[in-house]
Design an enzyme around this catalytic site. Structure first.
Site: not given
Length: 395
Positions: A352, A120, A158
């Site tokens: 999130d 991330d 991701d």
């Protein structure tokens, strides 16, 4: 026993009785036919303990419809996330526990692996393995834990749509991005050959990268050796938009495999008729010979959030947007020859991150309070997702 203690005992008993009534009202999910190499039903893991606490609290206060909605949400098949931590032996045991539990229920587990180094881009969900060697040892432990049991693997959300080169984490020679591709390919080579296991790679979503950009990333990550790719993890794009994007990616991968250039492929911004004409002329492969995809529909029932114009310097439309709802139920029967499954990969109700939308924070300005940290249970959002579900969670 004091009067106060008796009152508390009675209230808990009443709540438990209410919760039992709520459970009876929630539609049961079939556990599928007799065990086979690839079960036809998806696995429902134990719920987040904080979700259970919220359900009980709602029932205790007489909010049975809300309690039933959140309960139905937790009883829907969802992924199990593995994000590092513990020794290789711990990882092996945790993975084996999940696949064995699914096997006892004649169900297919979905394993979301989330431990890539530099995860991330060191943002809300920062963390991951220390280096490539550490990551490969972790993947080896996951492989041992799966063993000969069937599983679908969502390999590193991701990881390809958010490369080190996308966020200033790479060196001048691009070494970190090259390592990322090697790490993903190592995992594919380790896991895809397992009996009954399918591995899917990160293709972001239709509102992020163009087809022409994501296809070379998938190829560099080893998609040729994987079952395919995944879309929309933890995001909110609509089903129809994602199905078209997935078809374009699958078609472009096929075109490149035949010697074409990804830059020549139609992308999601082309007029649909023009793109379909190009596919008809350039991609003769049957769907069975193309790479397939799976889609996360866990929170896209209301589609993406449109931030108010001109209000936020960084609206973070992916981060706990208001007014969303759960989407299509998980299924392995999508009716689309290229789409293997609709899945709930992101756990509905888990935050999130602490969204500030370009403000000084710490409050989320759309909500007026501070959001929970990434992965923590978010009661207010859980209620939104259940109430705004499309299709409805309750009859």
């Amino acid at each position: 026993m004091t009067a106060r203690a008796r009152t508390r005992t009675l209230s808990v008993a009443a709540a438990a009785a209410a919760l039992a009534a709520v459970t009876a009202a929630v539609p049961a999910h079939a556990v599928g036919p007799a065990r086979s190499a690839r079960p036809a039903a998806l696995y429902t893991p134990p719920a987040n303990p904080d979700a259970n606490a919220q359900i009980l609290d709602l029932a205790r206060h007489g909010r049975l419809q809300d309690a039933a909605g959140v309960l139905a949400m937790t009883l829907t098949p969802q992924a199990v996330w593995f994000d590092g931590g513990g020794t290789p032996a711990d990882v092996r045991t945790a993975v084996h526990t999940t696949v064995a539990s699914a096997a006892r229920r004649h169900a297919l587990p979905v394993l979301a692996l989330y431990n890539i180094p530099g995860r991330d881009c060191a943002q809300y969900s920062a963390g991951g393995a220390a280096d490539t060697a550490d990551y490969e040892a972790w993947i080896d432990a996951v492989r041992a834990g799966i063993g000969d049991q069937p599983a679908d693997v969502i390999l590193e959300p991701d990881s390809l749509a958010l490369l080190p080169s996308d966020c200033g984490m790479d060196d001048a020679q691009g070494g970190k991005t090259a390592e990322r591709y090697d790490e993903i390919h190592y995992a594919v080579d380790a896991l895809e050959p397992l009996a009954g296991t399918k591995v899917y790679l990160d293709a972001g979503h239709s509102g992020w990268h163009s087809v022409n950009d994501i296809v070379p990333r998938l190829i560099s990550g080893g998609v040729d050796d994987a079952a395919g790719f995944f879309l929309n993890i933890s995001n909110y794009r609509s089903d129809g938009e994602l199905a078209w994007y997935g078809k374009l990616i699958s078609s472009c991968l096929s075109y490149v495999a035949g010697g074409g250039a990804a830059a020549s492929c139609p992308n999601q911004y082309w007029p649909t008729a023009d793109a379909q004409s190009w596919l008809d002329a350039n991609v003769p492969a049957a769907p069975s010979a193309m790479k397939h995809f799976v889609t996360d529909t866990s929170r896209n029932g209301q589609g993406p959030w449109t931030p108010p114009a001109g209000v936020y310097s960084d609206p973070q439309d992916w981060c706990n947007p208001p007014g969303r709802g759960t989407g299509a139920r998980p299924t392995l029967n999508t009716g689309d020859p290229l789409q293997d499954a609709k899945l709930w990969v992101k756990i509905p109700g888990e935050s999130d991150g602490q969204c500030t939308r370009g403000t000084a924070g710490p409050d989320d300005p759309e909500r007026g309070y501070q959001d929970p940290a990434a992965g923590k249970w978010f009661p207010q959002q859980a209620l939104e997702l259940a109430r705004n579900a499309n299709p409805r969670l309750l009859p």
